[in-house]
Motif scaffolding. Sequence first.
Motif, PDB file in Angstrom:
ATOM      1  N   TRP A 168     -22.120  -2.279   6.709  1.00  0.00           N
ATOM      2  CA  TRP A 168     -23.206  -2.788   7.550  1.00  0.00           C
ATOM      3  C   TRP A 168     -24.559  -2.627   6.863  1.00  0.00           C
ATOM      4  O   TRP A 168     -25.461  -3.466   7.029  1.00  0.00           O
ATOM      5  N   ALA A 169     -24.740  -1.600   6.060  1.00  0.00           N
ATOM      6  CA  ALA A 169     -26.006  -1.438   5.319  1.00  0.00           C
ATOM      7  C   ALA A 169     -26.187  -2.532   4.284  1.00  0.00           C
ATOM      8  O   ALA A 169     -27.284  -3.100   4.124  1.00  0.00           O
ATOM      9  N   LEU A 170     -25.115  -2.859   3.523  1.00  0.00           N
ATOM     10  CA  LEU A 170     -25.200  -3.913   2.509  1.00  0.00           C
ATOM     11  C   LEU A 170     -25.461  -5.258   3.156  1.00  0.00           C
ATOM     12  O   LEU A 170     -26.266  -6.061   2.679  1.00  0.00           O
ATOM     13  N   LEU A 171     -24.782  -5.561   4.236  1.00  0.00           N
ATOM     14  CA  LEU A 171     -24.946  -6.864   4.888  1.00  0.00           C
ATOM     15  C   LEU A 171     -26.342  -7.028   5.456  1.00  0.00           C
ATOM     16  O   LEU A 171     -26.949  -8.095   5.372  1.00  0.00           O
ATOM     17  N   SER A 172     -26.873  -5.959   6.036  1.00  0.00           N
ATOM     18  CA  SER A 172     -28.210  -6.051   6.619  1.00  0.00           C
ATOM     19  C   SER A 172     -29.280  -6.161   5.556  1.00  0.00           C
ATOM     20  O   SER A 172     -30.326  -6.768   5.782  1.00  0.00           O
ATOM     21  N   ALA A 173     -29.046  -5.617   4.351  1.00  0.00           N
ATOM     22  CA  ALA A 173     -30.070  -5.644   3.292  1.00  0.00           C
ATOM     23  C   ALA A 173     -30.042  -6.935   2.493  1.00  0.00           C
ATOM     24  O   ALA A 173     -31.087  -7.440   2.059  1.00  0.00           O
ATOM     25  N   SER A 174     -28.878  -7.514   2.243  1.00  0.00           N
ATOM     26  CA  SER A 174     -28.777  -8.648   1.322  1.00  0.00           C
ATOM     27  C   SER A 174     -28.636  -9.987   1.997  1.00  0.00           C
ATOM     28  O   SER A 174     -28.816 -11.027   1.352  1.00  0.00           O
ATOM     29  N   THR A 175     -28.322 -10.065   3.247  1.00  0.00           N
ATOM     30  CA  THR A 175     -28.058 -11.344   3.909  1.00  0.00           C
ATOM     31  C   THR A 175     -28.905 -11.488   5.134  1.00  0.00           C
ATOM     32  O   THR A 175     -29.415 -10.507   5.698  1.00  0.00           O
ATOM     33  N   THR A 176     -29.050 -12.703   5.552  1.00  0.00           N
ATOM     34  CA  THR A 176     -29.770 -13.014   6.785  1.00  0.00           C
ATOM     35  C   THR A 176     -28.766 -13.266   7.887  1.00  0.00           C
ATOM     36  O   THR A 176     -27.542 -13.217   7.684  1.00  0.00           O
ATOM     37  N   LEU A 177     -29.266 -13.602   9.053  1.00  0.00           N
ATOM     38  CA  LEU A 177     -28.400 -13.787  10.210  1.00  0.00           C
ATOM     39  C   LEU A 177     -27.446 -14.949  10.054  1.00  0.00           C
ATOM     40  O   LEU A 177     -26.262 -14.810  10.367  1.00  0.00           O
ATOM     41  N   PRO A 178     -27.851 -16.174   9.551  1.00  0.00           N
ATOM     42  CA  PRO A 178     -26.855 -17.251   9.407  1.00  0.00           C
ATOM     43  C   PRO A 178     -25.758 -16.926   8.424  1.00  0.00           C
ATOM     44  O   PRO A 178     -24.607 -17.260   8.618  1.00  0.00           O
ATOM     45  N   SER A 179     -26.135 -16.228   7.334  1.00  0.00           N
ATOM     46  CA  SER A 179     -25.085 -15.868   6.370  1.00  0.00           C
ATOM     47  C   SER A 179     -24.154 -14.810   6.925  1.00  0.00           C
ATOM     48  O   SER A 179     -22.998 -14.709   6.543  1.00  0.00           O
ATOM     49  N   LEU A 180     -24.684 -13.963   7.853  1.00  0.00           N
ATOM     50  CA  LEU A 180     -23.844 -12.935   8.479  1.00  0.00           C
ATOM     51  C   LEU A 180     -22.737 -13.555   9.301  1.00  0.00           C
ATOM     52  O   LEU A 180     -21.614 -13.064   9.328  1.00  0.00           O
ATOM     53  N   ARG A 181     -23.062 -14.699   9.955  1.00  0.00           N
ATOM     54  CA  ARG A 181     -22.041 -15.353  10.750  1.00  0.00           C
ATOM     55  C   ARG A 181     -20.914 -15.881   9.872  1.00  0.00           C
ATOM     56  O   ARG A 181     -19.775 -15.967  10.298  1.00  0.00           O
ATOM     57  N   ILE A 182     -21.242 -16.223   8.623  1.00  0.00           N
ATOM     58  CA  ILE A 182     -20.208 -16.735   7.724  1.00  0.00           C
ATOM     59  C   ILE A 182     -19.393 -15.612   7.135  1.00  0.00           C
ATOM     60  O   ILE A 182     -18.195 -15.717   6.945  1.00  0.00           O
ATOM     61  N   LEU A 183     -20.050 -14.464   6.879  1.00  0.00           N
ATOM     62  CA  LEU A 183     -19.353 -13.372   6.219  1.00  0.00           C
ATOM     63  C   LEU A 183     -18.503 -12.547   7.188  1.00  0.00           C
ATOM     64  O   LEU A 183     -17.573 -11.882   6.768  1.00  0.00           O
ATOM     65  N   LEU A 184     -18.839 -12.565   8.446  1.00  0.00           N
ATOM     66  CA  LEU A 184     -18.104 -11.721   9.376  1.00  0.00           C
ATOM     67  C   LEU A 184     -16.623 -12.062   9.474  1.00  0.00           C
ATOM     68  O   LEU A 184     -15.788 -11.162   9.526  1.00  0.00           O
ATOM     69  N   PRO A 185     -16.228 -13.355   9.459  1.00  0.00           N
ATOM     70  CA  PRO A 185     -14.791 -13.612   9.501  1.00  0.00           C
ATOM     71  C   PRO A 185     -14.053 -13.145   8.262  1.00  0.00           C
ATOM     72  O   PRO A 185     -12.865 -12.887   8.316  1.00  0.00           O
ATOM     73  N   LEU A 186     -14.764 -13.020   7.132  1.00  0.00           N
ATOM     74  CA  LEU A 186     -14.109 -12.547   5.915  1.00  0.00           C
ATOM     75  C   LEU A 186     -13.890 -11.045   5.921  1.00  0.00           C
ATOM     76  O   LEU A 186     -13.329 -10.499   4.979  1.00  0.00           O
ATOM     77  N   ARG A 187     -14.339 -10.354   7.043  1.00  0.00           N
ATOM     78  CA  ARG A 187     -14.240  -8.879   7.087  1.00  0.00           C
ATOM     79  C   ARG A 187     -12.827  -8.408   7.264  1.00  0.00           C
ATOM     80  O   ARG A 187     -12.515  -7.259   6.980  1.00  0.00           O
ATOM     81  N   THR A 188     -11.937  -9.329   7.615  1.00  0.00           N
ATOM     82  CA  THR A 188     -10.561  -8.911   7.856  1.00  0.00           C
ATOM     83  C   THR A 188      -9.831  -8.579   6.570  1.00  0.00           C
ATOM     84  O   THR A 188      -8.839  -7.863   6.601  1.00  0.00           O
TER      85      THR A 188
END
Length: 268
Positions: A15-35
């Motif tokens: 969660w620290a890496l995602l909050s520092a390097s990505t914005t909210l629209p990119s977070l929506r794309i990366l979240l499904p890849l968390r599996t």
Amino acid sequence: MANSRCLHALSRRTWALLSASTTLPSLRILLPLRTQPINPIESQLGGGLTAWCTHWSHPRHFSSNRENDDVSEYDDDNDYDEEVGESGEDESVGNSSASGLKREYSAEEREAEATAIGYKVVGPLERSDRVFKPYEAVFSVVQIGAHQFKVSNGDCIFTERLKFCEVNDKLILNKVLFLGSSTQTIVGRPIVPDAAVHAVVEEHALDAKVIIFKKKRRKNYRRTKGHRQELTKLRITDIQGIEKPEQIVTGKPTEAAQKKPEKVPVTA
């Protein structure tokens, strides 16, 4: 325990890496890849992570409707109170029945117990009975329970509370240990046969209060209690079993006997 700690640390770092390097629209794309595992640690855990995720996949109703919980708790409390109330009522009924019920004695049991104490109930006093007689110079020693009394005709004594008798009942005291008069003495071994003392129950009363005080020094222990013994007042009416001396009536001398002889003058 170690696996949970590793997962906790991994989630924090992710969660620290995602909050520092990505914005909210990119977070929506990366979240499904968390599996898929993105760290060697997750790859080592393998099926443990999947099992953990599936274990907690079902919904947890931590913040459920408070009103329903209150209603359920209230119902439980009511059920408990009803159970306690029923049990308390049963106990109270049992105690009241135990305290209210008195042992019922048969006629034979009453007579046997009264005889063991030293008396016999004849019946209620009637108006035609003449219990107050003139004094007779006869005395006796009777035993009632564990106490002995020296009585004469017309005396009044206090004994411990006698059962199976009421006020104005006539009694016969059959444990006579000693009889005496001015001309005769009879000693029982231990009871005088064919001897009886008649009495009448006048009242049932309470003795003066006795204070019982207990103390243990340096222990802060003090107890004070009071006790009033139940008593029965008996009036002795007659003593039988010994020859009674005849009463000598001593009347006043007549006036003629009281007159002094007149002095006759003597002449020289």
